[in-house]
Scaffold this motif. Structure first.
Motif, mmCIF file in Angstrom:
data_model
loop_
_atom_site.group_PDB
_atom_site.id
_atom_site.type_symbol
_atom_site.label_atom_id
_atom_site.label_comp_id
_atom_site.label_asym_id
_atom_site.label_seq_id
_atom_site.Cartn_x
_atom_site.Cartn_y
_atom_site.Cartn_z
ATOM 1 N N TRP A 15 21.690 -11.246 -56.705
ATOM 2 C CA TRP A 15 21.335 -11.104 -58.431
ATOM 3 C C TRP A 15 22.435 -10.270 -58.863
ATOM 4 N N VAL A 302 16.289 -15.711 -53.107
ATOM 5 C CA VAL A 302 16.829 -15.025 -54.646
ATOM 6 C C VAL A 302 15.466 -14.729 -55.183
ATOM 7 N N TYR A 303 14.450 -15.535 -55.259
ATOM 8 C CA TYR A 303 13.221 -15.116 -55.760
ATOM 9 C C TYR A 303 12.072 -14.397 -55.254
ATOM 10 N N ALA A 328 16.624 -5.648 -56.681
ATOM 11 C CA ALA A 328 16.886 -7.115 -56.970
ATOM 12 C C ALA A 328 15.569 -7.648 -57.934
ATOM 13 N N MET A 332 16.307 -9.331 -61.593
ATOM 14 C CA MET A 332 15.907 -10.783 -61.755
ATOM 15 C C MET A 332 14.969 -10.593 -63.144
#
Length: 393
Positions: A15, A302-303, A328, A332
């Motif tokens: 990120w 990532v998510y 993170a 985001m």
């Protein structure tokens, strides 16, 4: 550190890189470039492919008819075998509203090897070329334009030559009214920008190339040099393919967010949005199982990992995992806020981005499943079993 903590740290590193190293994709400041009165306004043919669009034409076509453009301009609506009276409705609206001259043509069913939209564009462009316009405006039937939209696009394209653009594309502001639209639509544009950072697209000779198919102003000469639309006739993701063809032929392109160009097409339910995404998601991955697997793992790291590692760390007393996962997640959400602001949505939706990402992941997997079942990309009653995402030649 624990394995969970390492995953959280890995996600945080990704990120930080996305924040600083992915072309500042999260910013929403790429709007129409500097514009000046060209002195002599070039001629423009507005080409609208339309298949069963009677439901949205009353909210979009009048905006094209009413364009306040100082030069010669006309509209060519290509009725792509509609079953709902799209062509007749367009003619009636032209009589009722006046404005720019409108021609409605019907090319018949696509020949083998053509997607429906590009088949319609082929006939619209062929008709336009008989009148030798200097620009083509390719715009979808669900796109509404403010009265000065065409004027602003042409002014932004600038003069022919090194200082002008051969393609100017604006990503129309999509409709955001229903609960599902609020949750999914801003993320759609956010993910698109992450994949194709607008700032990189707009750099000279950049390898990142894209356009937004709802609103594309294209120099007629550049279209001929790039072989548009024949060179991309099988493309499902036609806008990116078009931009690549123009860039390969030496053209200059620009892509940004729109302020005064809006989509009027409603997506009231999750099913409507699901079909919009899944019909071309696997094509974007070039129908590659390896890219699909990489996408699933990447989206997970990532998510999904940030909120999961935060909660796991808090429950297990793992401070490193909780701190890294929370950081993170915060980065985001912070990168998503500008897009929510652009869509005039509550910033409280930003922490829900992991949930939306999971929806997109499921849509992508469903797109691959449908492809391998032979259903491919389906739209408006047509199915393309093995379409090409973006032909390289």
């Amino acid at each position: 550190m624990s394995a969970v903590a390492w995953i959280a740290v890995g996600s945080l590193v990704v990120w930080v890189w996305l924040l600083l190293g992915q072309g500042f994709f999260w910013r929403t400041d790429q709007r129409l470039p500097d514009r000046a009165d060209p002195g002599r306004w070039p001629s423009v043919a507005v080409i609208v492919p339309a298949r069963d669009e009677a439901g949205v034409l009353p909210a979009s076509l009048p905006s094209l008819l009413a364009q306040d453009y100082p030069g010669d301009a006309e509209i060519i609506l290509v009725d792509d075998c509609s079953a709902d009276g799209t062509g007749d409705l367009a003619r009636a609206m032209s009589v009722r509203h006046g404005g720019l001259p409108l021609t409605v043509v019907t090319p018949g069913e696509p020949e083998p090897g053509w997607t429906g939209k590009l088949w319609a564009l082929r006939h619209g462009i062929a008709l336009a070329r008989r009148r030798k316009p200097e620009f083509l405006l390719l715009t979808d039937a669900d796109i509404a334009h403010e009265p000065d939209s065409l004027r602003e696009l042409v002014a932004a394209a600038g003069p022919t030559g090194e200082k002008g653009f051969d393609l100017v594309s604006q990503m129309a502001r999509l409709r955001v009214t229903s609960t599902w639209e609020r949750l999914v639509v801003p993320a759609f544009v956010y993910f698109f920008g992450q994949l194709y950072p607008f700032r990189r697209v707009n750099r000279e000779k950049s390898r990142t190339v894209a356009a937004a198919g709802g609103c594309v102003l294209l120099r007629a000469g550049a279209a001929e040099r790039a072989g548009i639309p024949d060179s991309i006739r099988q493309a499902v993701i036609d806008d990116v393919s078009l931009a690549r063809a123009v860039r390969r032929s030496g053209g200059r392109i620009w892509l940004g967010l729109a302020d005064r160009v809006d989509s009027v097409r409603p997506y009231p339910g999750l099913g409507d949005l699901w079909r919009m995404v899944s019909r071309s998601a696997y094509a974007q991955l070039r129908h590659s199982p390896a890219l699909l697997l990489g996408t699933v793992l990447g989206l997970g790291l990532v998510y999904v990992a940030p909120p999961v590692t935060l909660v796991t760390g808090l429950l297990a007393g793992d401070a490193s995992a909780a701190w890294a996962g929370g950081a993170a997640w915060a980065v985001m959400a912070g990168t998503y806020m500008p897009m929510l602001g652009y869509y005039r949505q509550s910033l409280w939706l930003a922490p829900l981005l992991p949930f939306t990402a999971v929806l997109y992941l499921l849509m992508t997997v469903d797109s691959a499943v449908q492809h391998h079942r032979g259903r491919g990309a389906a739209w408006k009653g047509r199915t393309y079993p093995r379409p090409e995402a973006a032909p390289e030649s």
